[in-house]
Design a protein around this motif. Structure first.
Motif, PDB file in Angstrom:
ATOM      1  N   GLU A 466      -8.490  -1.500  -4.090  1.00  0.00           N
ATOM      2  CA  GLU A 466      -7.660  -0.869  -3.071  1.00  0.00           C
ATOM      3  C   GLU A 466      -6.709   0.107  -3.753  1.00  0.00           C
ATOM      4  OE1 GLU A 466      -4.116  -2.740  -0.952  1.00  0.00           O
ATOM      5  OE2 GLU A 466      -5.719  -2.958   0.551  1.00  0.00           O
ATOM      6  N   SER A 468      -3.594   3.050  -3.120  1.00  0.00           N
ATOM      7  CA  SER A 468      -2.577   3.604  -2.227  1.00  0.00           C
ATOM      8  C   SER A 468      -1.908   4.792  -2.896  1.00  0.00           C
ATOM      9  CB  SER A 468      -1.513   2.555  -1.892  1.00  0.00           C
ATOM     10  OG  SER A 468      -2.097   1.410  -1.299  1.00  0.00           O
ATOM     11  N   LYS A 494      -3.986   4.545   2.497  1.00  0.00           N
ATOM     12  CA  LYS A 494      -4.529   3.443   1.707  1.00  0.00           C
ATOM     13  C   LYS A 494      -6.033   3.421   1.913  1.00  0.00           C
ATOM     14  CE  LYS A 494      -2.201  -0.329   1.504  1.00  0.00           C
ATOM     15  NZ  LYS A 494      -1.548  -1.611   1.847  1.00  0.00           N
TER      16      LYS A 494
END
Length: 525
Positions: A466, A468, A494
């Motif tokens: 992930e 961001s 994100k």
């Protein structure tokens, strides 16, 4: 990605002129200087003893110039005075013809002069580097030179300035890295050769062989001329300033499997300049065979002159020899500039010789010439495509660099050794934008990443990663060779990319307008 000097006398060198702050030892403690029992250099004092012996007129000086040496520890010369080179001479009988194995160790903070006070060399045909002149079967291997700073001005005579050897007439330089600043300010009509590894390769009137292999450089190589340069040349390159010779017999000079991320430049009010990411100039007589193979450059290349001759290119400023070849070299430079309202080239300007199987970044990645007041991307003309090279495959910068990595390794796979030298394979490691060597050397050079311009948060998660970042719209994930693994849209700045395979990846983020926000190297665990 992005100068040392001394006075030559024919009977020896007055080393006291340079005032080394660490006195030399009275001997090297371990070894006898033979191939079976090399001298072991483990201190600055022992290094100075070797240097002073090779530069002396002592009865045993010639034996020390031809002896075998091994470096057994890192040496930091930061507290020492300006460095005097080993065999700092252009007298062939006083050149280094022995063997120096660095064993992967680093000599750091070699220096001469400062950016404010360029030191003056008053001799002619002066040689500057860790070594001055290397000839015959001389060999330097497995050595790292880090944070070198050579600032030199030369009032007269040809000059050679580099990290490993100022002048290389014969011998081998293998698996060496150099990181530093090599700059020369020249007065009127003074020829100069500046390179990261070697200032000038100049084969003599003998049957000889020169090999420079598995070497890399970073930092700055530059020449500035304060006046005019009517007939003499200014040659500057990331690996070698000038690759040439004066022989009437068959000689061979090979430079292969090398790379440079150094910024390379030459500026003058008038006169010929030869500027290249790997070599400034490749030019020689018909009896010398030259081959530049499997090299890449990624630094910024720049030249400025009002003179008639200006040769500025990503790999070699000019190739001008019927018996010279530049093969499988890759111009990864994003900036190759000539400020003269004239053309420059992605690979090399070819007056003679052969350019075969070379590559470069796509046209929209490279700024190549100045038209009027604007810098423009070059338009590659098909009839002269050899001087610009074929374009690397891939729609993005990362994919093109990955294609370059594959081509470099394809060459190594087909030619695992060359003239009894093992070629090192290439890799794309975390923290590096460009390929580096698969090597155990402490200083694996040099190709540091360009990036991040805004903060990025990366979190490994089950099944992927992930990411961001502000303004993040799209996320691209590439493998080490630049192949796209997946592409996802961001939600609320994100993005989650599902990746099952663990290991090194390259993360690239774009905003909604398609502008690149960052390139980040990451390990999926």
């Amino acid at each position: 990605m992005k100068k040392i000097v001394f006075t030559i006398v024919f009977t020896g060198l007055f080393v006291g002129l340079f005032g080394a702050s660490t006195p030399a030892a009275d001997r090297i403690a371990v070894g006898t200087g033979t191939s079976q029992d090399p001298y072991k250099i483990g201190s600055i004092a022992e290094l100075y003893f070797m240097r002073d012996k090779t530069n002396s007129s002592d009865a045993d000086a010639a034996a020390y110039r031809g002896a075998y040496y091994e470096l057994v520890d890192d040496l930091n010369l930061e507290a020492e005075d300006d460095w005097t080179p080993i065999c700092c001479t252009t007298v062939a009988s006083a050149a280094f013809s022995g063997s120096f194995d660095g064993n992967g160790h680093t000599i750091s903070n070699l220096k001469y002069g400062t950016s404010d006070v360029y030191s003056v060399e008053i001799g002619k045909s002066s040689t500057v580097g860790f070594f001055g002149m290397v000839k015959t079967s001389g060999s330097i291997a497995n050595l790292n030179i880090d944070r070198a700073a050579f600032y030199v001005t030369v009032p007269s005579g040809e000059f050679y300035n580099a990290g490993i050897a100022g002048l290389l007439q014969a011998g081998t330089i293998n698996n060496c890295t150099v990181n530093g600043i090599f700059m020369s300010k020249q007065p009127n009509n003074t020829p100069c050769n500046v390179g990261g590894i070697v200032g000038k390769v100049n084969t003599p009137s003998e049957t000889v062989k020169v090999i420079i292999a598995n070497c890399s450089t970073s930092g700055t190589m530059a020449i500035q001329l304060s006046g005019t340069l009517a007939t003499s040349n200014m040659c500057v390159g990331g690996i070698v300033g000038s690759l040439t010779g004066t022989t009437s017999k068959v000689a061979k000079a090979y430079m292969l499997n090398c790379y440079s991320t150094a910024d390379v430049s030459a500026t003058t009010t008038s006169g010929p300049i030869f500027v290249g990411g790997i070599a400034g100039q490749v030019t020689i007589g018909t009896s010398v065979e030259i081959s530049v193979q499997n090299c890449y450059a990624s630094g910024n290349i720049y030249g400025k002159t009002t003179g008639a001759n200006a040769f500025v290119s990503g790999i070699s400023g000019r190739i001008n020899s019927a018996t010279a070849n530049i093969t499988n070299c890759i111009a990864m430079n994003q900036s190759v500039k000539l400020e003269k309202n004239a053309d420059c080239w992605r690979v090399a300007e070819k007056s003679a010789g052969n350019l075969v199987g070379n590559y470069a970044l796509a046209e929209d990645q490279m700024i190549l010439q100045k038209k009027g007041t604007d810098w423009e991307n070059v338009a590659v003309v098909s009839s002269i495509s050899d001087v610009h090279g074929k374009t690397l495959e891939g729609a993005t910068f990362e994919e093109q660099i990955g294609d370059g990595l594959k081509k470099l390794n394809d060459f190594v796979d087909v030619n695992p050794d060359f003239e009894s030298i093992d070629l090192i394979a290439w890799d794309r490691k975390s923290g590096f934008d460009y390929p580096v060597f698969k090597t155990t050397n402490n200083n694996t050079a040099i190709a540091q990443a360009q990036v991040l311009e805004n903060a990025v948060c990366i979190v490994n998660m089950n099944g992927g990663v992930e990411v961001s970042a502000d303004n993040l719209s799209q996320l691209f994930v590439y493998n080490a060779e630049g192949r796209l693994l997946t592409q996802v849209n961001a939600s609320g700045e994100k993005a989650f990319a599902g990746i099952q395979k663990k290991g090194f990846v390259i993360l690239t983020g774009l905003d909604e307008n398609g502008n690149r926000l960052f390139v980040k190297r990451h390990i999926l665990k």
